[in-house]
Structures are given as structure tokens and as C-alpha cells.
Design a protein around this motif. Structure first.
Motif, PDB file in Angstrom:
ATOM      1  N   GLY A  99     -30.565 -22.447  -2.441  1.00 30.20           N
ATOM      2  CA  GLY A  99     -31.224 -22.728  -1.335  1.00 30.20           C
ATOM      3  C   GLY A  99     -32.782 -22.967  -1.562  1.00 30.20           C
ATOM      4  N   LEU A 100     -32.979 -23.367  -2.730  1.00 28.17           N
ATOM      5  CA  LEU A 100     -34.409 -23.626  -3.038  1.00 28.17           C
ATOM      6  C   LEU A 100     -34.737 -25.191  -2.715  1.00 28.17           C
ATOM      7  N   ASN A 101     -35.934 -25.528  -2.279  1.00 23.51           N
ATOM      8  CA  ASN A 101     -36.469 -26.840  -2.110  1.00 23.51           C
ATOM      9  C   ASN A 101     -36.790 -27.541  -3.262  1.00 23.51           C
ATOM     10  N   GLN A 102     -36.574 -28.811  -3.466  1.00 25.62           N
ATOM     11  CA  GLN A 102     -36.642 -29.375  -4.558  1.00 25.62           C
ATOM     12  C   GLN A 102     -36.575 -31.025  -4.391  1.00 25.62           C
ATOM     13  N   VAL A 103     -36.949 -31.792  -5.059  1.00 20.49           N
ATOM     14  CA  VAL A 103     -36.948 -33.258  -4.971  1.00 20.49           C
ATOM     15  C   VAL A 103     -35.659 -33.880  -5.006  1.00 20.49           C
ATOM     16  N   PRO A 104     -35.238 -34.823  -4.290  1.00 27.50           N
ATOM     17  CA  PRO A 104     -33.861 -35.530  -4.525  1.00 27.50           C
ATOM     18  C   PRO A 104     -33.944 -36.055  -5.741  1.00 27.50           C
ATOM     19  N   TYR A 105     -32.779 -36.194  -6.342  1.00 31.81           N
ATOM     20  CA  TYR A 105     -32.522 -36.911  -7.631  1.00 31.81           C
ATOM     21  C   TYR A 105     -31.174 -37.418  -7.829  1.00 31.81           C
ATOM     22  N   VAL A 106     -31.026 -38.310  -8.745  1.00 33.72           N
ATOM     23  CA  VAL A 106     -29.769 -39.105  -9.020  1.00 33.72           C
ATOM     24  C   VAL A 106     -29.595 -38.798 -10.802  1.00 33.72           C
ATOM     25  N   VAL A 122     -29.921 -31.035 -14.688  1.00 34.28           N
ATOM     26  CA  VAL A 122     -29.238 -31.439 -13.820  1.00 34.28           C
ATOM     27  C   VAL A 122     -28.387 -30.098 -13.191  1.00 34.28           C
ATOM     28  N   VAL A 123     -27.851 -29.201 -13.989  1.00 39.44           N
ATOM     29  CA  VAL A 123     -27.248 -28.002 -13.966  1.00 39.44           C
ATOM     30  C   VAL A 123     -28.104 -27.077 -13.109  1.00 39.44           C
ATOM     31  N   MET A 124     -29.253 -27.044 -13.815  1.00 38.31           N
ATOM     32  CA  MET A 124     -30.577 -26.123 -13.137  1.00 38.31           C
ATOM     33  C   MET A 124     -30.491 -26.472 -11.496  1.00 38.31           C
ATOM     34  N   LYS A 125     -30.675 -27.789 -11.382  1.00 37.04           N
ATOM     35  CA  LYS A 125     -31.036 -28.051  -9.851  1.00 37.04           C
ATOM     36  C   LYS A 125     -29.962 -27.985  -9.056  1.00 37.04           C
ATOM     37  N   GLN A 126     -28.497 -27.869  -9.675  1.00 35.61           N
ATOM     38  CA  GLN A 126     -27.372 -27.669  -8.941  1.00 35.61           C
ATOM     39  C   GLN A 126     -27.447 -26.140  -8.350  1.00 35.61           C
ATOM     40  N   THR A 139     -46.955 -29.762  -2.119  1.00 39.19           N
ATOM     41  CA  THR A 139     -47.381 -31.018  -1.431  1.00 39.19           C
ATOM     42  C   THR A 139     -48.515 -30.784  -0.695  1.00 39.19           C
ATOM     43  N   LYS A 140     -49.120 -32.075  -0.316  1.00 38.09           N
ATOM     44  CA  LYS A 140     -50.189 -32.060   0.637  1.00 38.09           C
ATOM     45  C   LYS A 140     -50.112 -31.381   2.088  1.00 38.09           C
ATOM     46  N   ASP A 141     -48.560 -31.534   2.459  1.00 34.84           N
ATOM     47  CA  ASP A 141     -48.444 -30.826   3.802  1.00 34.84           C
ATOM     48  C   ASP A 141     -48.006 -29.318   3.562  1.00 34.84           C
ATOM     49  N   GLY A 142     -48.347 -28.863   2.253  1.00 29.57           N
ATOM     50  CA  GLY A 142     -48.192 -27.391   2.043  1.00 29.57           C
ATOM     51  C   GLY A 142     -46.728 -27.013   1.772  1.00 29.57           C
ATOM     52  N   SER A 143     -45.821 -27.875   1.537  1.00 31.43           N
ATOM     53  CA  SER A 143     -44.349 -27.379   1.129  1.00 31.43           C
ATOM     54  C   SER A 143     -44.578 -27.203  -0.578  1.00 31.43           C
ATOM     55  N   VAL A 144     -43.647 -26.209  -0.694  1.00 28.44           N
ATOM     56  CA  VAL A 144     -43.349 -25.761  -2.229  1.00 28.44           C
ATOM     57  C   VAL A 144     -41.858 -26.133  -2.672  1.00 28.44           C
ATOM     58  N   LEU A 145     -41.986 -27.175  -3.688  1.00 32.08           N
ATOM     59  CA  LEU A 145     -40.689 -27.685  -4.156  1.00 32.08           C
ATOM     60  C   LEU A 145     -40.751 -26.892  -5.552  1.00 32.08           C
ATOM     61  N   ILE A 146     -39.479 -26.383  -5.925  1.00 28.69           N
ATOM     62  CA  ILE A 146     -39.382 -26.234  -7.459  1.00 28.69           C
ATOM     63  C   ILE A 146     -39.028 -27.231  -8.315  1.00 28.69           C
ATOM     64  N   ASN A 147     -39.773 -27.438  -9.514  1.00 28.12           N
ATOM     65  CA  ASN A 147     -39.416 -28.381 -10.226  1.00 28.12           C
ATOM     66  C   ASN A 147     -38.501 -28.047 -11.414  1.00 28.12           C
ATOM     67  N   GLU A 148     -38.790 -26.841 -12.101  1.00 25.42           N
ATOM     68  CA  GLU A 148     -37.977 -26.472 -12.937  1.00 25.42           C
ATOM     69  C   GLU A 148     -38.248 -24.951 -13.499  1.00 25.42           C
ATOM     70  N   ARG A 192     -41.070 -15.714  -4.028  1.00 21.94           N
ATOM     71  CA  ARG A 192     -39.470 -15.751  -3.838  1.00 21.94           C
ATOM     72  C   ARG A 192     -38.871 -16.583  -4.412  1.00 21.94           C
ATOM     73  N   ALA A 193     -39.241 -17.867  -4.436  1.00 23.08           N
ATOM     74  CA  ALA A 193     -38.457 -19.013  -5.199  1.00 23.08           C
ATOM     75  C   ALA A 193     -38.229 -18.727  -6.798  1.00 23.08           C
ATOM     76  N   ALA A 194     -39.247 -18.232  -7.423  1.00 22.33           N
ATOM     77  CA  ALA A 194     -39.273 -17.898  -8.924  1.00 22.33           C
ATOM     78  C   ALA A 194     -38.144 -16.843  -9.229  1.00 22.33           C
ATOM     79  N   LYS A 195     -38.369 -15.717  -8.214  1.00 23.20           N
ATOM     80  CA  LYS A 195     -37.482 -14.688  -8.423  1.00 23.20           C
ATOM     81  C   LYS A 195     -35.742 -15.117  -8.074  1.00 23.20           C
ATOM     82  N   ALA A 196     -35.775 -15.854  -7.062  1.00 20.51           N
ATOM     83  CA  ALA A 196     -34.438 -16.501  -6.714  1.00 20.51           C
ATOM     84  C   ALA A 196     -33.774 -17.292  -7.819  1.00 20.51           C
ATOM     85  N   ALA A 197     -34.708 -18.292  -8.637  1.00 20.54           N
ATOM     86  CA  ALA A 197     -34.462 -19.117  -9.702  1.00 20.54           C
ATOM     87  C   ALA A 197     -33.816 -18.333 -10.720  1.00 20.54           C
TER      88      ALA A 197
END
Ligand code: ATP
Ligand code: MG
Ligand code: MG
Ligand code: MG
Length: 353
Positions: A145-152, A135-139, A301-310, A279-284
Motif C-alpha cells: 500500500g505504499l505510494n510511488q510513481v507510475p511506471y512501465v 520492478v519486483v520491489m515496486k510490485q 512533492t510540492k503538494d506534500g505527498s510522500v512517494l517511495i522511490n526505492e 511508516r513507509a520505510a518500516k513497511a518497505a
């Protein structure tokens, strides 16, 4: 004089077994001509014991757990700390905490090593703690400004008070399927996929066995791509690798048991996506203030988007693990990688002094 190394392995964690495999592989690769190695085994209960004085490769995992020459006398955490604290500051050993999950990958052992003023491989207190808590990591990722999946997310007492509210929020914000995870763990332990309310409740109860904090993520149908990062202030990225698991998702069995997982290195991904991952790995790495190493896990994703998981601040580290294989493909052998990690540990230690 040989350089001294303290190898910490095992650990009071649901990832204990994974650490044993990692430790076995590292022991195998360390050059005993150059290093004087002291293995320290941490039991699943958190006791610290002298490990065997391995003169060469361990034949099997059990060898790592039972000492030779009576060295396996039960010891306690305080004895382990006393042994570490007795090290002289003029030539301190480098500690390699080969620990995965809570009580080792999460900043706790790193904090102890800071207090004892010992150099150690890998991430410091802050990065380890922030990287362990999804949770802290995703926050922090969101902040960068990294793209990731929505979560609760919620804690146990909130679940006990307001089940319907949490289930409703998950359903309306995330839809189906979702992935339910203990916030602080790894190796997919305690993670389940849920596709309806009933399986969601089961999944939450399972995750709550491991942690008081739980995260529910929107499930994505995507390729799984990983990248390795190595360095301190100016980290370098490896090529990308892909995981193809025959299971429904990359769960504990497919990681360590059934052998049905295929790693493709380098992964065949569009150049644009690979650049975005770098870029995202270095930003993380930067936003968590990492040092030494991390493995960044992405969804493509199939449409080519990059989401960081962790990111994983102490990724699996056997010769068949993704992290070393990514570097091998980038021209660095497993023993060279170990040398580099030790060098980075000392660089950070001396920079602090
Ligand atoms: P490790 O530290 O070993 O990489 P972990 O326990 O931290 O694992 P994750 O990497 O978050 O767990 O998730 C484990 C696996 O579950 C992923 O590799 C993927 O197969 C699947 N998974 C996790 N989250 C999602 C998601 N939101 N959508 C689709 N699949 C997911
Ligand atoms: Mg992880
Ligand atoms: Mg992990
Ligand atoms: Mg992962």
C-alpha cells in the motif's frame, strides 16, 4: 581471542568502484585491536583474490587491490569459496559483503554465505534480490500500500519485438519527462532522463546495456529525502536527510565525481511527512523481509505527498555517505554503526540455528 571478519569488496558490478570507496572507509574504521580482518577482493571479472592484510588505514583505493607479501596471486571464485568453506563452524568469521549492485547486493553472494553457513552483515537472500530488482520491489511496495510513481517495464526481447507498443504505452501512461533505469543496478549507473521519444529510445538502449530488464518511471519534480533503517525484527529509523544536487538529477557524477551535491541532515520537512516516511520505510523493510540495514529513498512533492522511490539493501557506506551520516546525526558514530551491524549479523545467524 580476536573476532574474525571477512571483508568482501570490489565485485563484478558496474558499482565496483563505489564498493572500493566503501571498503576503504570500513577498513579505516575497523578496530584492528579487536578484529582479525581478512580482506577479499573481487575483481570486476569476478575473480576472488586475497586482499592485502591491512594493519591500518589504506592510503588509497589501489592499496586495497594489490596484496602484500605475495598475497595477490590470482585466485578464482572456487578458491575464495574454498577459503570461506574451510572456516570452522564453532567460531565462524562474520562476513561483511561490502558489495553494491549485481553479484553482491542482489542475494547471490548472500546465497553463497547461507550455503556455507556463515554469519554476514546486512540483508538476506530474499530482501537483497527483491531490493535489487526495481520492478519486483515496486510490485511488493504496491502490495504494502505504499505510494510511488507510475511506471512501465519490459525485457529486452519485448523491446526488440514491440518498440512502438512500449513507447506508446510509456507516452500515454507516464507523459514526460520519464526516468529510464536498468531494473537491477544502483549508483544511478545506466539511468537517464528523457523528455521526448528520441531521447527515450536512446535512454532505453543505454539501460539495456546494463540489464535485460528496464523500468520507465514517471518523472516527478520533488525534493529527495532519504531515511536510514537499522535492525532486524524491530528496526529503528534515523532522522531524514535531503539531497540537493546541482545537476539535472542525482546522477553518478553528482554522487561520486563532481562534489556539487549537498546533504542536509536533518532535512527540514513537515513533521507529518517525516512520520509518513518512517511508516513507509518500516513497511518497505517488512514487505521485503529485510534485516540489518536499508536506506529508503523518497520523493517529497510540492503538494506534500510522500512517494517511495526505492530501498538500497547495501547503501553507500563511506563516512560522507548518507547512511552513516544519518546515524551520526542520530547519535551513533561510524565505528559504532559497524559494531551494531556486526552484532545484528550475529543475532540473525544465531536466531536461525
Ligand atoms: P542508488 O542506489 O545510488 O540510490 P539507483 O541507481 O538505484 O541509485 P534511483 O535512486 O532510482 O537510482 O535514481 C537515481 C536518481 O535519479 C534519484 O536520486 C533522482 O535524482 C533521479 N530519479 C530517479 N527516478 C526518478 C523519478 N521517477 N522522478 C524524478 N527523479 C528521479
Ligand atoms: Mg538504488
Ligand atoms: Mg544502490
Ligand atoms: Mg536511490
Amino acid at each position: 581471542m580476536k573476532n574474525r571478519i571477512f571483508l568482501l569488496y570490489g565485485g563484478k558490478s558496474a558499482e565496483h568502484e563505489v564498493s572500493l570507496s566503501t571498503a576503504r572507509a570500513v577498513t579505516h574504521a575497523l578496530d584492528f585491536g579487536r578484529y582479525d580482518v581478512t580482506p577479499v577482493f573481487i575483481t570486476p571479472e569476478g575473480e576472488w583474490r586475497p586482499g592485502p592484510l591491512l594493519a591500518g588505514p589504506a592510503e588509497n583505493v589501489t592499496d586495497l587491490m594489490i596484496g602484500e607479501n605475495g598475497t595477490n596471486a590470482p585466485a578464482r571464485l572456487t578458491d575464495g569459496i574454498a577459503a570461506l568453506a574451510a572456516q570452522t563452524p564453532d567460531a565462524p568469521p562474520v562476513v561483511i559483503p561490502l558489495l553494491h549492485g549485481p553479484n553482491g547486493e542482489d542475494g547471490t553472494v548472500q546465497g553463497l554465505l547461507e550455503v556455507l553457513d556463515l554469519p554476514y552483515v546486512g540483508n538476506g537472500v530474499l530482501a537483497s534480490a527483491a531490493g535489487m530488482d526495481k520492478v519486483v520491489m515496486k510490485q511488493l511496495f504496491a502490495q504494502a500500500g505504499l505510494n510511488q510513481v507510475p511506471y512501465v517495464h519490459f525485457i529486452r526481447s519485448e523491446w526488440n519485438k514491440n518498440r512502438d507498443g512500449i513507447l506508446g504505452e510509456s507516452e500515454s501512461r507516464l507523459g514526460w519527462p520519464v526516468f529510464v533505469k536498468p531494473a537491477n543496478l544502483g549508483s544511478s549507473v545506466g539511468i537517464s532522463k528523457a523528455s521526448d521519444r528520441e531521447s527515450l529510445i536512446t535512454a532505453i538502449e543505454e539501460a539495456l546495456r546494463y540489464d535485460r530488464k528496464v523500468i520507465i518511471e514517471q518523472g516527478v519534480d520533488a525534493r529527495e529525502i532519504e531515511m536510514a533503517v537499522l535492525g532486524n525484527d524491530e528496526p529503528k529509523c534515523s532522522v531524514v536527510g535531503e539531497i540537493s544536487s546541482a545537476s539535472d538529477f542525482y546522477d553518478y557524477e553528482s554522487k561520486y565525481v563532481d562534489g556539487n551535491t549537498m546533504l542536509t541532515i536533518p532535512a527540514d520537512v513537515p513533521e507529518e511527512a517525516a512520520e509518513e516516511m518512517e511508516r513507509a520505510a518500516k513497511a518497505a523493510f517488512k514487505v521485503l523481509d529485510c534485516s540489518g540495514l536499508v536506506r529508503a529513498d523518497f520523493f517529497l512533492t510540492k503538494d506534500g505527498s510522500v512517494l517511495i522511490n526505492e530501498v538500497n539493501t547495501m547503501p553507500g557506506f563511506t563516512p560522507t555517505s548518507m547512511f552513516p551520516l544519518l546515524w551520526q546525526n542520530s547519535g551513533m558514530t561510524y565505528p559504532e554503526l559497524l559494531e551494531e551491524l556486526i552484532r545484528l549479523a550475529l543475532e540473525r545467524y544465531h536466531e536461525k540455528q
